[in-house]
Design an enzyme around this catalytic site. Structure first.
Site, PDB file in Angstrom:
ATOM      1  N   ASP A  39      47.486  33.794  36.612  1.00 21.71           N
ATOM      2  CA  ASP A  39      47.694  35.239  36.721  1.00 21.71           C
ATOM      3  C   ASP A  39      46.374  36.007  36.656  1.00 21.71           C
ATOM      4  O   ASP A  39      45.455  35.591  35.951  1.00 21.71           O
ATOM      5  CB  ASP A  39      48.618  35.674  35.572  1.00 21.71           C
ATOM      6  CG  ASP A  39      49.131  37.080  35.770  1.00 21.71           C
ATOM      7  OD1 ASP A  39      49.081  37.592  36.903  1.00 21.71           O
ATOM      8  OD2 ASP A  39      49.572  37.686  34.772  1.00 21.71           O
ATOM      9  N   ASN A  87      58.119  37.060  43.615  1.00 21.11           N
ATOM     10  CA  ASN A  87      56.906  37.480  44.341  1.00 21.11           C
ATOM     11  C   ASN A  87      57.184  37.935  45.775  1.00 21.11           C
ATOM     12  O   ASN A  87      56.325  38.550  46.414  1.00 21.11           O
ATOM     13  CB  ASN A  87      55.852  36.363  44.351  1.00 21.11           C
ATOM     14  CG  ASN A  87      55.150  36.191  43.023  1.00 21.11           C
ATOM     15  OD1 ASN A  87      54.678  35.116  42.668  1.00 21.11           O
ATOM     16  ND2 ASN A  87      55.071  37.272  42.243  1.00 21.11           N
TER      17      ASN A  87
HETATM   18  C1  FPP Z   1      49.348  36.085  40.190  1.00 21.49           C
HETATM   19  O1  FPP Z   1      48.270  36.990  40.093  1.00 21.49           O
HETATM   20  C2  FPP Z   1      49.035  35.110  41.203  1.00 21.49           C
HETATM   21  C3  FPP Z   1      49.815  34.808  42.278  1.00 21.49           C
HETATM   22  C4  FPP Z   1      51.127  35.454  42.517  1.00 21.49           C
HETATM   23  C5  FPP Z   1      49.371  33.853  43.276  1.00 21.49           C
HETATM   24  C6  FPP Z   1      48.707  32.619  42.757  1.00 21.49           C
HETATM   25  C7  FPP Z   1      47.945  32.014  43.865  1.00 21.49           C
HETATM   26  C8  FPP Z   1      46.751  31.422  43.764  1.00 21.49           C
HETATM   27  C9  FPP Z   1      46.068  31.180  42.491  1.00 21.49           C
HETATM   28  C10 FPP Z   1      46.097  30.984  45.015  1.00 21.49           C
HETATM   29  C11 FPP Z   1      45.955  29.545  45.150  1.00 21.49           C
HETATM   30  C12 FPP Z   1      47.238  28.811  45.106  1.00 21.49           C
HETATM   31  C13 FPP Z   1      47.607  27.934  46.036  1.00 21.49           C
HETATM   32  C14 FPP Z   1      48.767  27.044  45.767  1.00 21.49           C
HETATM   33  C15 FPP Z   1      46.905  27.820  47.293  1.00 21.49           C
HETATM   34  P1  FPP Z   1      48.485  38.494  40.525  1.00 21.49           P
HETATM   35  O2  FPP Z   1      48.204  38.620  41.966  1.00 21.49           O
HETATM   36  O3  FPP Z   1      49.862  38.927  40.119  1.00 21.49           O
HETATM   37  O4  FPP Z   1      47.414  39.238  39.693  1.00 21.49           O
HETATM   38  P2  FPP Z   1      47.545  40.685  39.035  1.00 21.49           P
HETATM   39  O5  FPP Z   1      48.590  40.572  37.953  1.00 21.49           O
HETATM   40  O6  FPP Z   1      46.180  40.928  38.500  1.00 21.49           O
HETATM   41  O7  FPP Z   1      47.935  41.640  40.119  1.00 21.49           O
END
Ligand code: FPP
Length: 259
Positions: A39, A87
């Site tokens: 996250d 998501n």
């Molecule tokens: C949550 O952070 C993250 C995600 C929903 C996506 C996770 C994906 C990756 C780490 C990319 C690599 C993964 C693969 C399998 C290729 P957020 O976007 O919700 O962060 P925020 O809370 O700061 O907005």
């Protein structure tokens, strides 16, 4: 030159922290199964004045490093939360970017994962993902199927409640068909209907970015997991953070409800 100096200092500080935490790890008492909620990608990017997708891309690098370290440490099972059933509520462009990134990740990493004996498995409903992503994921699972090294699970289009609901429906169907008796339904049986049916429950769940919730991740499996949180944002998560989490985990006394 100043920029180079500070980069060098940051690297040196990181290496010192790594060495310090690593020396405290008891290698005979490692968590068998580590689960990570990746996250903070969006915030990492926003803090740098970058678009959110830059955070996801940086998050992919952090994931690559995590898989390498866990493999080197001898962790048996690693599960990462990459895309939840919730998501899909994100803007279509971000969802589409994440799906493309997933395909890119598999194309770039599969050969190396296979070479290292890693077994890839997807937890979640793959058939609801775009076709290219489905193909890349099936390929990764098929190619690495017989590998005996670390089991690497990627939770994608995954929701803990949905997983439990699916299990309840399957069990009910088998009861109706006379294949299972009501008295046979117990915790072991329910576990057998989950994506993780042949895996140990996570010992340690790591969530960076300062949030302190499970967000529908491994709800059944994490009943007795140790939780470790940190304010570091996922793209900044490095070896020493993992070592710190493991050292902290090793100091805890797991009682499973007993004394
Ligand atoms: C949550 O952070 C993250 C995600 C929903 C996506 C996770 C994906 C990756 C780490 C990319 C690599 C993964 C693969 C399998 C290729 P957020 O976007 O919700 O962060 P925020 O809370 O700061 O907005």
């Amino acid at each position: 030159m100043a920029g180079f100096d500070s980069l060098l200092n940051r690297k040196l500080r990181g290496k010192r922290a790594e060495d310090e935490w690593e020396s405290q790890i008891d290698h005979n008492h490692l968590p068998q199964h580590i689960a990570v909620i990746m996250d903070g990608n969006g915030r990492w990017a926003t803090l740098r004045g970058l678009p959110r997708y830059a955070g996801h891309r940086a998050g992919m690098s952090a994931l690559k490093e995590l898989v390498t370290i866990c493999g080197e440490l001898g962790i048996q099972v690693l599960t990462v939360y990459a895309f939840s059933t919730e998501n899909w509520k994100r803007p279509a462009e971000e969802v589409s970017f994440l799906m493309d990134l997933l395909v890119e990740y598999m194309e770039r990493e599969l050969a190396e994962l296979h070479h290292k004996g890693v077994q890839v498995r997807i937890l979640g409903e793959i058939d609801e993902l775009p076709l290219l992503a489905q193909q890349a994921l099936h390929k990764a699972e098929n190619v690495t199927h017989g590998n005996q090294g670390m089991k690497f699970n990627i939770a994608l289009n995954y929701g803990g409640r949905r997983e439990i609901l699916k299990a309840v429906r399957q069990i009910a169907q088998q009861v109706l068909a006379g294949e299972i008796k009501l008295e046979q339904i117990n915790e072991e049986l329910v576990s057998c209907f989950l994506y993780t049916k042949d895996l140990p429950d996570p010992d340690l769940v790591i969530r960076p970015s300062g949030e302190q919730r499970l967000s529908n991740f491994l709800l059944w499996q994490s009943a007795y997991s140790e939780f470790w949180t940190s304010s570091v944002l996922w793209p900044d998560f490095r070896k020493h953070h993992l070592f710190e989490a493991i050292v902290d985990y090793q100091k805890r006394h797991r009682r499973y409800g007993g004394l």
